[in-house]
Design a protein around this motif. Structure first.
Motif, PDB file in Angstrom:
ATOM      1  N   GLU A 173      -6.179   4.339   6.597  1.00  0.00           N
ATOM      2  CA  GLU A 173      -6.265   3.971   5.189  1.00  0.00           C
ATOM      3  C   GLU A 173      -6.702   5.122   4.299  1.00  0.00           C
ATOM      4  N   LEU A 174      -7.628   5.957   4.783  1.00  0.00           N
ATOM      5  CA  LEU A 174      -8.210   7.000   3.931  1.00  0.00           C
ATOM      6  C   LEU A 174      -7.423   8.303   3.947  1.00  0.00           C
ATOM      7  N   HIS A 175      -6.764   8.609   5.059  1.00  0.00           N
ATOM      8  CA  HIS A 175      -6.125   9.930   5.177  1.00  0.00           C
ATOM      9  C   HIS A 175      -4.635   9.843   5.501  1.00  0.00           C
ATOM     10  N   VAL A 176      -4.298   9.055   6.504  1.00  0.00           N
ATOM     11  CA  VAL A 176      -2.914   9.048   6.975  1.00  0.00           C
ATOM     12  C   VAL A 176      -1.971   8.492   5.911  1.00  0.00           C
ATOM     13  N   GLN A 177      -2.397   7.469   5.175  1.00  0.00           N
ATOM     14  CA  GLN A 177      -1.523   6.893   4.155  1.00  0.00           C
ATOM     15  C   GLN A 177      -1.129   7.937   3.110  1.00  0.00           C
ATOM     16  N   SER A 178      -2.098   8.748   2.673  1.00  0.00           N
ATOM     17  CA  SER A 178      -1.775   9.774   1.673  1.00  0.00           C
ATOM     18  C   SER A 178      -0.867  10.851   2.264  1.00  0.00           C
ATOM     19  N   LEU A 179      -1.107  11.228   3.532  1.00  0.00           N
ATOM     20  CA  LEU A 179      -0.228  12.198   4.187  1.00  0.00           C
ATOM     21  C   LEU A 179       1.198  11.666   4.251  1.00  0.00           C
ATOM     22  N   TYR A 180       1.321  10.415   4.615  1.00  0.00           N
ATOM     23  CA  TYR A 180       2.651   9.823   4.737  1.00  0.00           C
ATOM     24  C   TYR A 180       3.332   9.732   3.372  1.00  0.00           C
ATOM     25  N   ASP A 181       2.584   9.360   2.361  1.00  0.00           N
ATOM     26  CA  ASP A 181       3.167   9.219   1.021  1.00  0.00           C
ATOM     27  C   ASP A 181       3.711  10.547   0.505  1.00  0.00           C
ATOM     28  N   ARG A 182       3.117  11.651   0.953  1.00  0.00           N
ATOM     29  CA  ARG A 182       3.605  12.966   0.514  1.00  0.00           C
ATOM     30  C   ARG A 182       4.833  13.421   1.292  1.00  0.00           C
ATOM     31  N   SER A 183       5.159  12.742   2.359  1.00  0.00           N
ATOM     32  CA  SER A 183       6.340  13.108   3.145  1.00  0.00           C
ATOM     33  C   SER A 183       7.584  12.526   2.483  1.00  0.00           C
ATOM     34  N   ALA A 184       8.726  12.902   3.020  1.00  0.00           N
ATOM     35  CA  ALA A 184       9.999  12.416   2.464  1.00  0.00           C
ATOM     36  C   ALA A 184      10.500  11.181   3.190  1.00  0.00           C
ATOM     37  N   LEU A 185       9.679  10.601   4.041  1.00  0.00           N
ATOM     38  CA  LEU A 185      10.092   9.422   4.790  1.00  0.00           C
ATOM     39  C   LEU A 185      10.058   8.180   3.899  1.00  0.00           C
ATOM     40  N   PRO A 186      10.792   7.133   4.280  1.00  0.00           N
ATOM     41  CA  PRO A 186      10.799   5.893   3.469  1.00  0.00           C
ATOM     42  C   PRO A 186       9.392   5.323   3.325  1.00  0.00           C
ATOM     43  N   PRO A 187       9.024   4.817   2.173  1.00  0.00           N
ATOM     44  CA  PRO A 187       7.660   4.324   1.951  1.00  0.00           C
ATOM     45  C   PRO A 187       7.348   3.102   2.811  1.00  0.00           C
ATOM     46  N   LEU A 188       6.117   3.026   3.300  1.00  0.00           N
ATOM     47  CA  LEU A 188       5.655   1.865   4.055  1.00  0.00           C
ATOM     48  C   LEU A 188       4.128   1.871   4.120  1.00  0.00           C
ATOM     49  N   ASP A 189       3.570   0.751   4.576  1.00  0.00           N
ATOM     50  CA  ASP A 189       2.131   0.612   4.788  1.00  0.00           C
ATOM     51  C   ASP A 189       1.820   1.105   6.199  1.00  0.00           C
ATOM     52  N   VAL A 190       1.163   2.248   6.328  1.00  0.00           N
ATOM     53  CA  VAL A 190       0.965   2.852   7.646  1.00  0.00           C
ATOM     54  C   VAL A 190       0.083   1.989   8.540  1.00  0.00           C
ATOM     55  N   ARG A 191      -0.862   1.275   7.955  1.00  0.00           N
ATOM     56  CA  ARG A 191      -1.711   0.400   8.779  1.00  0.00           C
ATOM     57  C   ARG A 191      -0.881  -0.698   9.420  1.00  0.00           C
ATOM     58  N   ASN A 192      -0.060  -1.328   8.619  1.00  0.00           N
ATOM     59  CA  ASN A 192       0.787  -2.404   9.138  1.00  0.00           C
ATOM     60  C   ASN A 192       1.780  -1.873  10.154  1.00  0.00           C
ATOM     61  N   GLU A 193       2.335  -0.698   9.865  1.00  0.00           N
ATOM     62  CA  GLU A 193       3.313  -0.099  10.781  1.00  0.00           C
ATOM     63  C   GLU A 193       2.659   0.317  12.094  1.00  0.00           C
ATOM     64  N   PHE A 194       1.459   0.848  12.029  1.00  0.00           N
ATOM     65  CA  PHE A 194       0.761   1.242  13.253  1.00  0.00           C
ATOM     66  C   PHE A 194       0.484   0.022  14.133  1.00  0.00           C
ATOM     67  N   ILE A 195       0.049  -1.069  13.523  1.00  0.00           N
ATOM     68  CA  ILE A 195      -0.205  -2.290  14.308  1.00  0.00           C
ATOM     69  C   ILE A 195       1.097  -2.805  14.900  1.00  0.00           C
ATOM     70  N   ARG A 196       2.191  -2.677  14.148  1.00  0.00           N
ATOM     71  CA  ARG A 196       3.481  -3.108  14.694  1.00  0.00           C
ATOM     72  C   ARG A 196       3.861  -2.284  15.917  1.00  0.00           C
ATOM     73  N   LEU A 197       3.491  -1.011  15.916  1.00  0.00           N
ATOM     74  CA  LEU A 197       3.800  -0.149  17.054  1.00  0.00           C
ATOM     75  C   LEU A 197       2.921  -0.453  18.261  1.00  0.00           C
ATOM     76  N   ILE A 198       1.819  -1.188  18.033  1.00  0.00           N
ATOM     77  CA  ILE A 198       0.969  -1.592  19.150  1.00  0.00           C
ATOM     78  C   ILE A 198       1.623  -2.738  19.928  1.00  0.00           C
ATOM     79  N   GLN A 199       2.477  -3.519  19.242  1.00  0.00           N
ATOM     80  CA  GLN A 199       3.076  -4.694  19.867  1.00  0.00           C
ATOM     81  C   GLN A 199       3.834  -4.372  21.161  1.00  0.00           C
TER      82      GLN A 199
END
Length: 694
Positions: free
Chosen positions: A310-336
């Motif tokens: 929430e504090l660091h990775v989300q901002s890093l991701y937002d600065r990338s050119a990848l499609p926007p998403l909620d990194v917390r939700n996506e990370f939990i989805r990758l745990i499945q």
């Protein structure tokens, strides 16, 4: 110098001197002669320049003519091929016309030269491209540890080369071009793999330095390093996604089209590595019957990473050119998938011990509830996928049914199965008094429902109900009916013999004992009936009833939701969609008044009434038997006459009336008010008919 001048030159020089210098005075003309020769030399140079230009023009024209000859030669070759191919004369050379003219010899030579030129040109292009891709690969290797931008630049260049050669129309049938393309594809894959591995390992090392999987407390320097590696993976992913069409056309599979963001994928991979080490190995922590162990560990790892996300990775991701998403939700989805892999690892243990599946399902449900309630996760359910496995679901259902039936059979086989559990003072008269078997049945059904309440599919819940719970109630009904049938066959054995009075009297008489036996069956059925009424109004069974109503309405016609058990074994995916569609509400008022346990309640009520009728028949028969002597008495209507003059009640009634009083007391003890009132009204009607109507 003399050797450089031949005899002809000497003669020419002598002739020139003899003609121009005949005397000493003629030497004065030397200057004029030199000037003349200079003019002649200048004129010759001009003529040479003109000749040079003319020569160049002729060479260019000759080259053009040569190109035209080549073109015409190729056309002639095509014509010749058609002519030769259409004749059966094998004596004709591949490079001769049938008339044997020599033109084709020239054409053949020109064609051979053209082929040689093409091969040389292709060889040069092949070498140039090979050198270029080698430079790209070398640039990537040299930049791997020091310059992420250099790696990304090399990766982009390799994809550009791949795009260039994969779209080359001349590649078909050209072995050299195909080999070059394969080498480029291999280089692209190598750069991708090495760049991904290097950045991913560095990212994992940064996580370790931050203190993960424990509480994360990242130093600023480590955060910067982590951000650089995260951005490297994000850029690598972005380049790959942009080039997906080229990669797909070239047959290069680096990642699937729906692959998760690369940096988040490798963060989840760190969880996967720890999971497999601790819970999918030969270690003592790898136990199928302890899902809470590994689920709690996964939850702890998620909990420690969420602040970083929430504090660091989300901002890093937002600065990338990848499609926007909620990194917390996506990370939990990758745990499945990690959880699904663990479940698949223990699948054979679950199938061999189906009751463990209930425990696993409960733990999974609580795990997902935490993810949804605390971290607002809105992704797919692992529990849904787990129970969608037909073998897993069948193993659980079969184990529940066997366990329930075994427990029931063990209880019913006990001689005290219908013994009342509590003293009369504990419960109110109008409360059902449980027997051992009644309480066993109610607890079995309640426990089974509590276990499968976590099942998301309403269709599967209905299958549980039909397969594991209804059979227990049916077994109880059949056993009580069997007891009643046996009692009905031997009932005359305990009916009072009016002449011998062998059955005794009072609350402890054999007759009273038989009434208690009948009352124990009544209380058993009543207790289960009241429980079924409560179940009918509970949320889980209300949802099931709504589901079967939806299904009946979807079937149309005269479909009745009460008949759902007749067809549940044949339900398929189409039925599942209807049954699980909780958004559709039922509006049929007649159906809304029913319930999933409606027919069970009706059956138990009818059985309870049958017991009352049997008790009534026994009481009526016993009482009427004692009244026969009173009815036969000749002077029963006279009062104060003869031997009975001093007796308030006739001798024939003196024994019956106290027993009737005792009967009322016993019935009030054994049955609720409604039951005892029914029996007494029935007895009154019987006595009235016996004494008056007859």
């Amino acid at each position: 110098m003399a050797a450089l001048v031949n005899s002809e030159s000497r003669r020419a020089i002598r002739q020139f001197l003899g003609d121009n210098f005949t005397s000493l005075d003629s030497l004065e003309l030397v200057d004029d002669l030199l000037k003349e020769e200079e003019r002649t030399h200048a004129q010759l140079e001009q003529e040479a320049a003109v000749a040079s230009k003319t020569t160049q023009s002729l060479v260019a024209e000759a080259s053009s003519v040569a190109d035209s000859v080549h073109s015409k030669a190729m056309h002639l070759i095509d014509v010749h091929s058609k002519v030769v191919g259409s004749t059966a004369d094998e004596s004709v050379s591949a490079w001769e016309f049938r008339d044997g003219t020599a033109v084709m010899e020239l054409v053949s030579k020109l064609a051979a030269e053209l082929q040689t030129y093409r091969r040389l040109r292709q060889a040069k292009e092949y070498i140039d491209e090979f050198i270029e891709i080698e430079k790209v690969a070398e640039q990537a290797a040299q930049s791997m540890e020091k310059s992420p931008q250099g790696v990304l630049s090399a990766y982009s260049a390799s994809i550009a080369l791949l795009s260039k050669h994969s779209s080359d129309s001349e590649i078909t049938g050209n072995i050299s071009a195909q080999n070059l393309l394969e080498y480029i594809k291999h280089t692209v894959s190598n750069i991708w793999t090495n760049a991904e591995t290097t950045a991913a390992n560095a990212q994992s090392e940064c996580l370790r330095k931050m203190g993960w999987p424990g509480k994360i407390d990242p130093p600023v320097s480590v955060l910067g390093e982590f951000g650089a590696n995260f951005s490297m993976l994000a850029s690598l992913d972005h380049i790959t996604r942009d080039a997906s069409k080229v990669l797909r056309q070239s047959g290069v599979q680096l990642q699937s089209e729906d692959a998760p963001p690369l940096p988040l994928k490798h963060m989840a991979r760190a969880v996967d590595i720890r999971m497999r080490y601790h819970f999918e190995s030969a270690r003592g922590t790898s136990r199928a019957d302890r899902p809470e162990w590994w689920l709690s560990q996964v939850m702890n790892m998620v909990r420690s990473l969420v602040p970083l996300l929430e504090l660091h990775v989300q901002s890093l991701y937002d600065r990338s050119a990848l499609p926007p998403l909620d990194v917390r939700n996506e990370f939990i989805r990758l745990i499945q998938p990690i959880i699904q892999h663990k479940l698949a690892h223990d699948r054979s243990d679950y199938i061999s011990n189906g009751l463990v599946i209930a425990h696993v399902s409960r733990e999974l449900s609580e795990f997902e509830h935490t993810l949804q309630g605390v971290y607002f996760f809105d992704g797919p359910s692992v529990l849904d996928a787990f129970l969608a496995d037909s073998d897993i679901f069948s193993a659980w259902v079969n184990a529940e049914r066997k366990s329930a039936i075994d427990s029931y059979m063990e209880t019913i086989a006990d001689p005290g199965a219908f013994k009342q559990l509590y003293e009369d003072e504990v419960l109110d008269r109008d409360d059902p008094k449980p027997t051992r078997i009644a309480q066993n049945v109610v607890m079995l059904i309640s426990d089974i429902a509590e276990r499968y309440a976590v099942v998301p599919s309403c269709m599967q819940q209905l299958q549980f109900l039909s397969t594991t719970q209804f059979p227990v109630v049916i077994a109880l009904v059949e056993d009580v009916e069997g007891e009643i049938d046996e009692f009905s066959r031997i009932s005359l054995a305990f009916i009072r013999d009016a002449s011998s009075n062998v059955s005794g009297s009072g609350a402890n008489s054999p007759f009273a004992a038989q009434l208690r036996r009948l009352a124990s069956w009544y209380q058993t059925v009543w207790y289960v009936e009241e429980a079924a009424r409560d179940w009918n109004d509970s949320a889980i069974y209300v949802d099931m009833w709504a589901a079967v109503c939806r299904h009946a309405r979807a079937l149309g016609g005269d479909a009745d939701p009460r008949d759902w058990r007749d067809e549940c074994d044949d339900w398929g995916e189409k039925d599942r969609k209807v049954l699980d569609d909780c958004a559709t509400l039922e509006t049929n008022e007649e159906w809304l008044d029913g319930g999933i346990w409606e027919r069970t309640i009706k059956t138990l009520g009818e059985l309870k009434q049958r017991i009352l009728e049997l008790m009534s028949r026994a009481i009526n028969k016993d009482t009427v038997g004692q009244l026969r002597a009173y009815r036969k008495k000749a002077n029963w209507a006279s009062e104060g006459v003869g031997a009975d003059a001093d007796v308030e009640v006739s001798i024939e009634l003196s024994g019956l009336l106290p027993e009737l009083s005792q009967l009322v007391s016993v019935l009030s003890e054994l049955l609720p008010f409604s039951g005892s009132a029914y029996l007494l009204r029935s007895l009154a009607a019987e006595l009235d008919m016996f004494l008056v109507d007859r």
